[in-house]
Design a protein around this motif. Sequence first.
Motif: not given
Length: 195
Positions: A92-97, A99-103, A182-190
């Motif tokens: 959750e911490n990294l996902q928020r970080l 998503e912030t960077l990919l905004d 992009r958020s979903e891709l970031a979640r899967r990659t994370l």
Amino acid sequence: MNTTSRAQRPRRLPPEERERTIVEGAVALAREQGLEALTVRAVAARVGVTPALVAHYRPVMDEFVADVFGEIVAAERDEVLGDVEVTGDLRENLQRLIETLLDDSRDDAAIVWAQSWSLGARNEALGRRVRAEMDLWQSGLEDVIRRASHGTVDPEPAAWLLLALVDGMSAHSLVKWAPRDRSELARRTLSAVLA
């Protein structure tokens, strides 16, 4: 009565204030148009001074571009990593970080980063600054992972992989080539990185 008007000269400022004004103008210009827009003339026009005055305060343009780059990305790093509260789940911490960077609101910084990698190949001062800033991002993200994972994840490779994800997706988004979510891709990659 003489009504001839003269062009107004810039207000005299103390040297430190004048230099700060020039740097702030260059930072604003780079955020709007990228590092490639930084020329003595363009900065002077932005600030409302003569090119000679910009050259007086910043005589080596390669170093000035490196400084402007550093101002922009250090502010972003301080903002993003400074706001990370390591609580709860690592994912959750990294996902928020991430998503912030990919905004999309950070496209100005993404352009500056993308141009810095290209321009830094020929501008040694910029190349040095890019390497230093990349190291600071990596170590900052590594620290977040270390604190949040409590030893369950090797923070160094995880940080490098996550930075590659953010950098790649940011570069892709600049040319409008990116997944719709992009958020979903970031979640899967994370998930894959933390597995």
